[in-house]
Structures are given as C-alpha cells and as structure tokens.
Scaffold this active site. Structure first.
Site, PDB file in Angstrom:
ATOM      1  N   GLY A   1      -3.350   3.113  -2.547  1.00 46.30           N
ATOM      2  CA  GLY A   1      -4.021   3.474  -1.441  1.00 46.30           C
ATOM      3  C   GLY A   1      -5.161   4.753  -1.430  1.00 46.30           C
ATOM      4  O   GLY A   1      -6.248   4.651  -0.975  1.00 46.30           O
TER       5      GLY A   1
ATOM      6  N   VAL B   1       0.798  -1.132   0.120  1.00 48.29           N
ATOM      7  CA  VAL B   1       0.000   0.077   0.279  1.00 48.29           C
ATOM      8  C   VAL B   1       0.829   1.323  -0.138  1.00 48.29           C
ATOM      9  O   VAL B   1       1.772   1.569   1.054  1.00 48.29           O
ATOM     10  CB  VAL B   1      -0.905   0.044   1.150  1.00 48.29           C
ATOM     11  N   HIS B   2       0.581   2.183  -1.145  1.00 54.10           N
ATOM     12  CA  HIS B   2       1.523   3.308  -1.150  1.00 54.10           C
ATOM     13  C   HIS B   2       0.251   4.274  -1.801  1.00 54.10           C
ATOM     14  O   HIS B   2      -0.771   3.934  -1.913  1.00 54.10           O
ATOM     15  CB  HIS B   2       2.636   3.023  -1.964  1.00 54.10           C
ATOM     16  N   GLY B   3       0.806   5.413  -2.004  1.00 56.41           N
ATOM     17  CA  GLY B   3      -0.255   6.317  -2.760  1.00 56.41           C
ATOM     18  C   GLY B   3      -1.074   5.948  -3.855  1.00 56.41           C
ATOM     19  O   GLY B   3      -2.431   6.201  -3.780  1.00 56.41           O
TER      20      GLY B   3
END
Length: 158
Positions: free
Chosen positions: A20, A15-17
C-alpha cells in the site's frame, strides 16, 4: 482504450504496508485494484486494507470476473496497480481477456508440500504449472519483494 496497468502483484497478504505504501508510491499508482473473489465481499478485510493507503490513492475490491469485465473502462488518468492473492487469480484474469505485461511475485507463503524458492516465495507443482500457463500469454513473471531488490525471473528459481 487499453487500461494503464502499471503492474500486477501476487501477494497472499494482498494490501499491507509494503504494497500500500512502498509499491504504490514507487509505481506512482493512483488506484489499487484488489482482484479477489473472497475479499470482494468481505467488508472487514476491505476496511483494514483501506486504512493502509494514503488518501491520494484509491482502492477498489472486485471479483476476478468483475475486474475482467470493467478494467477496459478505466479512465486514461487512472494508473492501476492490481493485487491478487494467487497465481491462479492472474491466470483467470488473463483467460478472461485482461492484458498484463508483467507480474510481480511478491509473497507466496510456505506451507506443507511447497518448496521455498525465494525468501518470501514458496511454490508447489500446481503453482509452477500455472506460471507456465501465464508465460504463454507473454507475461514477464518475476520475484521482487521490494522495489530496490533485483528482479529475479521465476523460471530461474524453480
């Protein structure tokens, strides 16, 4: 009751930008499940991933086995986006009875021995064999970095 799994994504970064915010919002997910044996016990990584998501989206961290055990207990209102690190994680979910319709191959980093098949996807022979096994479960496997990109069948790229 079948859980409302919107999509499963393979992403080495979990999960990263992009996952997410962009993917979760596009899918209208209200729950992200990170199914990864290592992150399930790593509080630091969990805290970093929690910071990426807006407050309107819940996040849970489970091992592959735990995910398989509880996914069928999901409430009908839960719109689930599953994120895993590797194709092997997807195969383990399927072998443990989790029903998946589609898997987005978003990010598999290049390293020695892998060949790049898309801008953010590199695979080796072991990955290809796992993709073939996943396909036996009638799962749609596609490469798509961000929602606006055209989906590409992984088997047309390898």
């Amino acid at each position: 009751m079948t859980p409302n799994i919107l999509m499963t994504r393979i992403d080495n970064r979990l999960v990263h930008g992009q996952v997410g915010v962009t993917w979760a919002n596009t899918l209208a997910a209200n729950l992200v499940i990170v199914a990864n044996d290592d992150v399930a016990t790593d509080d630091v990584q969990q805290q970093l991933m929690k910071m990426v998501l807006p407050d309107t989206i819940g996040i849970r961290f489970f091992t592959i086995e735990r995910t398989s055990q509880i996914i069928d207990k999901a409430a009908p209102h839960q719109k689930i986006f599953i994120v895993v690190k590797t194709p092997q994680d997807v195969l383990r979910l399927l072998e443990n009875g989790v029903q998946l319709e589609q898997v987005n191959i978003g990010n598999m980093h290049y390293k020695e021995g892998k060949k790049q098949v898309a801008p953010t996807v590199s695979v080796d022979d072991a990955d290809i064999e796992v993709f073939k096994k996943i396909k036996e479960f009638n799962v749609d496997l596609f490469v798509q970095g961000i929602p606006g990109e055209k989906k590409q069948d992984i088997f047309n790229l390898i």
